[in-house]
Design a protein around this motif. Structure first.
Motif, PDB file in Angstrom:
ATOM      1  N   VAL A  11      -9.587   0.574   1.860  1.00  0.00           N
ATOM      2  CA  VAL A  11      -8.253   0.119   0.388  1.00  0.00           C
ATOM      3  C   VAL A  11      -9.426   0.511  -0.654  1.00  0.00           C
ATOM      4  CG1 VAL A  11      -6.627  -1.374  -0.966  1.00  0.00           C
ATOM      5  CG2 VAL A  11      -6.509  -0.331   1.564  1.00  0.00           C
ATOM      6  N   ILE A  57      -3.804  -6.471  -1.482  1.00  0.00           N
ATOM      7  CA  ILE A  57      -4.672  -6.322  -0.156  1.00  0.00           C
ATOM      8  C   ILE A  57      -5.966  -7.332  -0.241  1.00  0.00           C
ATOM      9  CG2 ILE A  57      -6.032  -4.828   1.132  1.00  0.00           C
ATOM     10  CD1 ILE A  57      -3.178  -3.121   0.293  1.00  0.00           C
ATOM     11  N   GLU A 109       3.634   6.538  -5.624  1.00  0.00           N
ATOM     12  CA  GLU A 109       3.197   6.045  -6.601  1.00  0.00           C
ATOM     13  C   GLU A 109       2.088   7.384  -6.686  1.00  0.00           C
ATOM     14  OE1 GLU A 109       4.501   2.292  -8.590  1.00  0.00           O
ATOM     15  OE2 GLU A 109       3.630   3.861 -10.173  1.00  0.00           O
ATOM     16  N   ILE A 110       1.727   7.292  -6.387  1.00  0.00           N
ATOM     17  CA  ILE A 110       0.263   8.077  -6.585  1.00  0.00           C
ATOM     18  C   ILE A 110       0.655   9.230  -6.363  1.00  0.00           C
ATOM     19  CG2 ILE A 110      -1.948   8.603  -5.310  1.00  0.00           C
ATOM     20  CD1 ILE A 110      -2.068   5.126  -6.025  1.00  0.00           C
ATOM     21  N   LEU A 123       0.730  -1.144   0.068  1.00  0.00           N
ATOM     22  CA  LEU A 123       0.263   0.002  -0.237  1.00  0.00           C
ATOM     23  C   LEU A 123       1.035   0.906   0.144  1.00  0.00           C
ATOM     24  CD1 LEU A 123      -3.016   1.281  -0.061  1.00  0.00           C
ATOM     25  CD2 LEU A 123      -2.773   1.070   2.317  1.00  0.00           C
ATOM     26  N   ALA A 136       2.138   1.826  -3.604  1.00  0.00           N
ATOM     27  CA  ALA A 136       2.007   2.046  -5.013  1.00  0.00           C
ATOM     28  C   ALA A 136       0.405   3.935  -4.194  1.00  0.00           C
ATOM     29  CB  ALA A 136      -0.279   1.218  -4.528  1.00  0.00           C
ATOM     30  N   ASP A 174      -6.511   8.703 -16.273  1.00  0.00           N
ATOM     31  CA  ASP A 174      -4.398   8.419 -15.435  1.00  0.00           C
ATOM     32  C   ASP A 174      -4.856   6.746 -15.412  1.00  0.00           C
ATOM     33  OD1 ASP A 174      -2.065   7.972 -14.521  1.00  0.00           O
ATOM     34  OD2 ASP A 174      -1.915  10.024 -14.487  1.00  0.00           O
ATOM     35  N   ALA A 197       2.673  11.597  -8.703  1.00  0.00           N
ATOM     36  CA  ALA A 197       1.422  11.537 -10.320  1.00  0.00           C
ATOM     37  C   ALA A 197       0.731  13.051  -9.259  1.00  0.00           C
ATOM     38  CB  ALA A 197       0.919  10.565 -10.371  1.00  0.00           C
ATOM     39  N   THR A 225      -2.006   1.124 -10.795  1.00  0.00           N
ATOM     40  CA  THR A 225      -1.125   1.622  -9.852  1.00  0.00           C
ATOM     41  C   THR A 225      -1.915   0.771  -8.775  1.00  0.00           C
ATOM     42  OG1 THR A 225       0.311   2.775 -10.487  1.00  0.00           O
ATOM     43  CG2 THR A 225       0.321   2.805  -7.892  1.00  0.00           C
ATOM     44  N   LEU A 226      -3.314   1.346  -8.593  1.00  0.00           N
ATOM     45  CA  LEU A 226      -4.031   1.610  -7.382  1.00  0.00           C
ATOM     46  C   LEU A 226      -5.335   0.112  -7.579  1.00  0.00           C
ATOM     47  CD1 LEU A 226      -5.358   2.126  -4.503  1.00  0.00           C
ATOM     48  CD2 LEU A 226      -6.930   3.204  -6.144  1.00  0.00           C
ATOM     49  N   VAL A 236      -1.860   5.585 -12.895  1.00  0.00           N
ATOM     50  CA  VAL A 236      -2.771   5.973 -11.959  1.00  0.00           C
ATOM     51  C   VAL A 236      -3.372   4.784 -11.029  1.00  0.00           C
ATOM     52  CG1 VAL A 236      -3.800   7.312  -9.492  1.00  0.00           C
ATOM     53  CG2 VAL A 236      -1.976   8.093 -10.870  1.00  0.00           C
ATOM     54  N   ALA A 296      -2.101  -2.853  -6.510  1.00  0.00           N
ATOM     55  CA  ALA A 296      -2.427  -3.177  -4.718  1.00  0.00           C
ATOM     56  C   ALA A 296      -3.772  -3.530  -3.656  1.00  0.00           C
ATOM     57  CB  ALA A 296      -2.241  -1.552  -4.156  1.00  0.00           C
TER      58      ALA A 296
END
Lengths: 138, 138, 138, 138
Positions: B69, B98, A97-98, A91, A94, B84, A101, B90-91, B87, B94
């Motif tokens: 999350v 999780i 990274e976010i 987490l 991530a 994006d 941006a 990536t999320l 983004v 993750a």
């Protein structure tokens, strides 16, 4: 903000669940995420209020995303009971990274909008705190 | 739940911001995350109410993390303005990881607690919806 | 959505903490809040994407507020352990009022924007589910 | 925390949407809610980690509720675009009540658990900040 470290010290379990990670890295990450979540919410709102709001759409959107992800990360990082290193590391990676941006987007408008400058700086601090916790948990 | 697809069709921009991703994959992921967030909140609460709550600590904690999350991911995935791809990918990546960890924990208790069985199933569906959106955005 | 009622039935405690409130009223309120939170998030985003976004600022703002309050209410209502009737009633009463204000704003734009029509309808349903639970807890 | 006041000063609109409310009262409430949300999340987690967690169920539950409501309130109070006095007043009034109930619960355990003492103090500060903003908006 300096409350998270004091609170971590009162937890019945060792911070980081015995992973040996520096409690200060956990506290810094939790506080940076909480602050970034709040400032990104405020920056999205300030951008929406600008006469040039139409040109700020990308910034509003990345601020809203950043606020949601940082708010979730602030909570997960703050929990020490049954600490799962892999989950926390996934987490915060991530989130870093976010944040990167979103900070980039805010920085584009920093010269014209003080809210973007302040928010961009807080988002970079949050990115770094997440990266440092990620490395500490590797 | 089938509201997200109907809502996506009303957005002034194409879903996925012109990335060509199937809108149905976005809608499924958004709904699966919203449902998993709610069920994980309820499972954490039901575990806490069990006479054996002390033995359910890991499950309560992973449920709470999963809820936070998934709630953030449900919001980010639902937004199409200034989409994006990096983004979102990536999320959801993750979130899938999780969810996998939380589902595994719930499955350990599925034979004894119906709330863990129901929650574990929803969390696996959410993991898969996130993985499919992640692949669609690759 | 029909998952909340099934999940409530698995809780070790009686729904509503022995207050005698109809579990279906709790489940309906939890699901209506979760759905309204998600649709309000999507409506705010769709409004932001409209060419007339500048004129939709009030709607974007009330959608964002409604999403945040409904998301919190969905979680609080979903918890049955150590149920505190006064706390739940206070929150669903506030949520009903805030939904009313947000629905009114969406309804102003319903003829021009399908996302506002769909969101306004869901927000009215949520307002009613909150009012009914408020009365059931009185 | 002192970031919210600096951020409010950068907003294109006057804080409180021309209602004449003292911006410092808005900033204090936003920051107190954000801090209380984070500390209540940490207190719920610390209570869950205690050997006596079974006796802390009411505290865990009220901490979780308080965290969710304060997180939503922190966001709503932070927004100044299209400020709706009635909505903000309704929410801070509800938040004050819910903080009061949660603080009372934490105070019962303050002598035995430092996390409950720290969290109870922050929750009382948040209750007061909400009450002061509620009065300022009346």
């Amino acid at each position: 903000m300096a409350y998270a470290k004091a609170m971590l010290d009162t937890h019945p379990d060792p911070p980081g669940g015995g992973s040996g990670v520096d409690p200060a890295a956990i506290a810094r990450c939790a506080e940076a995420c909480a602050e970034c979540a709040q400032l990104s919410t405020m920056c999205a709102d300030a951008c929406l209020g600008e006469p040039t709001a139409l040109e700020m759409r990308s910034c509003i959107r990345s601020d809203l995303d950043c606020a949601d992800v940082c708010a979730a990360t602030a909570r997960v990082v703050a929990r020490q009971t049954a600490f799962d290193t892999a989950v926390v590391r996934t987490l915060v990676a991530a989130c870093a990274e976010i944040c990167g941006a979103s900070a980039e987007e805010c920085e584009r408008h920093a010269a014209h909008h003080a809210h973007c400058r302040i928010c961009g700086e807080a988002t970079r601090r949050c990115q770094q705190a997440c990266e440092q916790l990620m490395l500490a948990l590797a």
